[in-house]
Design a protein around this motif. Structure first.
Motif, PDB file in Angstrom:
ATOM      1  N   THR A 105      13.786 -16.608   3.557  1.00  0.00           N
ATOM      2  CA  THR A 105      12.744 -16.255   4.516  1.00  0.00           C
ATOM      3  C   THR A 105      12.716 -17.242   5.673  1.00  0.00           C
ATOM      4  O   THR A 105      12.621 -16.846   6.840  1.00  0.00           O
ATOM      5  CB  THR A 105      11.369 -16.210   3.818  1.00  0.00           C
ATOM      6  OG1 THR A 105      11.435 -15.256   2.760  1.00  0.00           O
ATOM      7  CG2 THR A 105      10.267 -15.830   4.778  1.00  0.00           C
ATOM      8  N   ASP A 106      12.810 -18.536   5.371  1.00  0.00           N
ATOM      9  CA  ASP A 106      12.825 -19.556   6.427  1.00  0.00           C
ATOM     10  C   ASP A 106      14.009 -19.363   7.367  1.00  0.00           C
ATOM     11  O   ASP A 106      13.877 -19.468   8.585  1.00  0.00           O
ATOM     12  CB  ASP A 106      12.871 -20.959   5.822  1.00  0.00           C
ATOM     13  CG  ASP A 106      11.563 -21.371   5.182  1.00  0.00           C
ATOM     14  OD1 ASP A 106      10.532 -20.710   5.434  1.00  0.00           O
ATOM     15  OD2 ASP A 106      11.571 -22.359   4.410  1.00  0.00           O
ATOM     16  N   THR A 107      15.177 -19.073   6.801  1.00  0.00           N
ATOM     17  CA  THR A 107      16.376 -18.864   7.614  1.00  0.00           C
ATOM     18  C   THR A 107      16.212 -17.655   8.518  1.00  0.00           C
ATOM     19  O   THR A 107      16.514 -17.712   9.719  1.00  0.00           O
ATOM     20  CB  THR A 107      17.614 -18.686   6.702  1.00  0.00           C
ATOM     21  OG1 THR A 107      17.775 -19.862   5.919  1.00  0.00           O
ATOM     22  CG2 THR A 107      18.862 -18.425   7.514  1.00  0.00           C
ATOM     23  N   LEU A 108      15.721 -16.560   7.969  1.00  0.00           N
ATOM     24  CA  LEU A 108      15.514 -15.353   8.764  1.00  0.00           C
ATOM     25  C   LEU A 108      14.481 -15.589   9.857  1.00  0.00           C
ATOM     26  O   LEU A 108      14.683 -15.189  11.017  1.00  0.00           O
ATOM     27  CB  LEU A 108      15.088 -14.188   7.873  1.00  0.00           C
ATOM     28  CG  LEU A 108      14.824 -12.870   8.591  1.00  0.00           C
ATOM     29  CD1 LEU A 108      16.062 -12.393   9.327  1.00  0.00           C
ATOM     30  CD2 LEU A 108      14.357 -11.823   7.606  1.00  0.00           C
ATOM     31  N   ALA A 109      13.384 -16.252   9.528  1.00  0.00           N
ATOM     32  CA  ALA A 109      12.346 -16.528  10.528  1.00  0.00           C
ATOM     33  C   ALA A 109      12.902 -17.385  11.659  1.00  0.00           C
ATOM     34  O   ALA A 109      12.623 -17.122  12.841  1.00  0.00           O
ATOM     35  CB  ALA A 109      11.149 -17.215   9.865  1.00  0.00           C
ATOM     36  N   ALA A 110      13.707 -18.383  11.335  1.00  0.00           N
ATOM     37  CA  ALA A 110      14.304 -19.237  12.369  1.00  0.00           C
ATOM     38  C   ALA A 110      15.224 -18.427  13.266  1.00  0.00           C
ATOM     39  O   ALA A 110      15.219 -18.595  14.497  1.00  0.00           O
ATOM     40  CB  ALA A 110      15.062 -20.387  11.716  1.00  0.00           C
ATOM     41  N   LEU A 113      15.056 -15.168  13.857  1.00  0.00           N
ATOM     42  CA  LEU A 113      14.239 -14.265  14.671  1.00  0.00           C
ATOM     43  C   LEU A 113      13.591 -15.017  15.828  1.00  0.00           C
ATOM     44  O   LEU A 113      13.504 -14.490  16.945  1.00  0.00           O
ATOM     45  CB  LEU A 113      13.179 -13.576  13.811  1.00  0.00           C
ATOM     46  CG  LEU A 113      13.691 -12.504  12.861  1.00  0.00           C
ATOM     47  CD1 LEU A 113      12.566 -12.042  11.931  1.00  0.00           C
ATOM     48  CD2 LEU A 113      14.275 -11.328  13.609  1.00  0.00           C
ATOM     49  N   LEU A 114      13.125 -16.229  15.572  1.00  0.00           N
ATOM     50  CA  LEU A 114      12.532 -17.029  16.643  1.00  0.00           C
ATOM     51  C   LEU A 114      13.561 -17.384  17.705  1.00  0.00           C
ATOM     52  O   LEU A 114      13.272 -17.372  18.899  1.00  0.00           O
ATOM     53  CB  LEU A 114      11.901 -18.298  16.080  1.00  0.00           C
ATOM     54  CG  LEU A 114      10.588 -18.116  15.347  1.00  0.00           C
ATOM     55  CD1 LEU A 114      10.162 -19.425  14.681  1.00  0.00           C
ATOM     56  CD2 LEU A 114       9.499 -17.641  16.301  1.00  0.00           C
ATOM     57  N   LYS A 115      14.768 -17.677  17.284  1.00  0.00           N
ATOM     58  CA  LYS A 115      15.826 -18.069  18.209  1.00  0.00           C
ATOM     59  C   LYS A 115      16.378 -16.877  18.989  1.00  0.00           C
ATOM     60  O   LYS A 115      16.564 -16.948  20.203  1.00  0.00           O
ATOM     61  CB  LYS A 115      16.965 -18.741  17.441  1.00  0.00           C
ATOM     62  CG  LYS A 115      18.111 -19.166  18.328  1.00  0.00           C
ATOM     63  CD  LYS A 115      19.212 -19.828  17.525  1.00  0.00           C
ATOM     64  CE  LYS A 115      20.380 -20.195  18.438  1.00  0.00           C
ATOM     65  NZ  LYS A 115      21.502 -20.732  17.680  1.00  0.00           N
ATOM     66  N   ASN A 116      16.615 -15.758  18.302  1.00  0.00           N
ATOM     67  CA  ASN A 116      17.319 -14.627  18.897  1.00  0.00           C
ATOM     68  C   ASN A 116      16.454 -13.410  19.193  1.00  0.00           C
ATOM     69  O   ASN A 116      16.923 -12.466  19.814  1.00  0.00           O
ATOM     70  CB  ASN A 116      18.464 -14.191  17.971  1.00  0.00           C
ATOM     71  CG  ASN A 116      19.430 -15.314  17.692  1.00  0.00           C
ATOM     72  OD1 ASN A 116      19.799 -16.058  18.584  1.00  0.00           O
ATOM     73  ND2 ASN A 116      19.832 -15.453  16.443  1.00  0.00           N
ATOM     74  N   GLY A 117      15.239 -13.383  18.703  1.00  0.00           N
ATOM     75  CA  GLY A 117      14.391 -12.208  18.867  1.00  0.00           C
ATOM     76  C   GLY A 117      14.697 -11.161  17.808  1.00  0.00           C
ATOM     77  O   GLY A 117      15.635 -11.296  17.027  1.00  0.00           O
ATOM     78  N   SER A 118      13.914 -10.114  17.790  1.00  0.00           N
ATOM     79  CA  SER A 118      14.086  -9.045  16.809  1.00  0.00           C
ATOM     80  C   SER A 118      15.323  -8.225  17.142  1.00  0.00           C
ATOM     81  O   SER A 118      15.612  -7.991  18.316  1.00  0.00           O
ATOM     82  CB  SER A 118      12.866  -8.126  16.804  1.00  0.00           C
ATOM     83  OG  SER A 118      11.733  -8.835  16.375  1.00  0.00           O
ATOM     84  N   PRO A 119      16.030  -7.756  16.113  1.00  0.00           N
ATOM     85  CA  PRO A 119      17.187  -6.904  16.377  1.00  0.00           C
ATOM     86  C   PRO A 119      16.752  -5.557  16.929  1.00  0.00           C
ATOM     87  O   PRO A 119      15.672  -5.057  16.609  1.00  0.00           O
ATOM     88  CB  PRO A 119      17.845  -6.753  15.000  1.00  0.00           C
ATOM     89  CG  PRO A 119      16.758  -7.018  14.029  1.00  0.00           C
ATOM     90  CD  PRO A 119      15.817  -7.978  14.697  1.00  0.00           C
ATOM     91  N   ARG A 120      17.589  -4.981  17.749  1.00  0.00           N
ATOM     92  CA  ARG A 120      17.303  -3.646  18.301  1.00  0.00           C
ATOM     93  C   ARG A 120      17.819  -2.606  17.319  1.00  0.00           C
ATOM     94  O   ARG A 120      18.978  -2.604  16.968  1.00  0.00           O
ATOM     95  CB  ARG A 120      17.953  -3.485  19.653  1.00  0.00           C
ATOM     96  CG  ARG A 120      17.440  -4.473  20.655  1.00  0.00           C
ATOM     97  CD  ARG A 120      18.063  -4.236  22.016  1.00  0.00           C
ATOM     98  NE  ARG A 120      17.718  -5.313  22.900  1.00  0.00           N
ATOM     99  CZ  ARG A 120      16.639  -5.337  23.675  1.00  0.00           C
ATOM    100  NH1 ARG A 120      15.811  -4.318  23.644  1.00  0.00           N
ATOM    101  NH2 ARG A 120      16.389  -6.355  24.464  1.00  0.00           N
ATOM    102  N   LEU A 121      16.930  -1.718  16.898  1.00  0.00           N
ATOM    103  CA  LEU A 121      17.284  -0.713  15.904  1.00  0.00           C
ATOM    104  C   LEU A 121      17.113   0.708  16.437  1.00  0.00           C
ATOM    105  O   LEU A 121      17.001   1.648  15.675  1.00  0.00           O
ATOM    106  CB  LEU A 121      16.440  -0.901  14.634  1.00  0.00           C
ATOM    107  CG  LEU A 121      16.574  -2.254  13.937  1.00  0.00           C
ATOM    108  CD1 LEU A 121      15.574  -2.371  12.808  1.00  0.00           C
ATOM    109  CD2 LEU A 121      17.985  -2.462  13.439  1.00  0.00           C
TER     110      LEU A 121
END
Length: 72
Positions: free
Chosen positions: A50-55, A57-65
């Motif tokens: 979870t920490d890795t994913l949150a980091a 997302l903060l760095k790159n933004g949400s993926p476009r789906l």
């Protein structure tokens, strides 16, 4: 896991909130099958994920789906 404990956590409500945000039927099914981690080692592992994913997302933004089935 004790059902009373899961009821107190309102896990069913949390999972349904996640399902409402998912974009494909396969994900809906996987979310509904989720069970909480039981051992401290499993909890630590999942928290690291979870920490890795949150980091990221903060760095790159949400993926476009937008191209995914069921996406708006």
């Amino acid at each position: 896991m004790d059902q009373k404990y899961l009821n107190n956590l309102e896990l069913d409500k949390i999972l349904e909130m996640a399902v409402a945000r998912a974009v494909c039927p396969e994900t809906w099914q996987r979310i509904r099958q989720e069970q909480p981690a039981v051992t401290p080692e499993d909890v630590r592992y999942l928290l690291r994920q979870t920490d890795t994913l949150a980091a990221r997302l903060l760095k790159n933004g949400s993926p476009r789906l937008s191209g995914s089935e069921g996406a708006d």
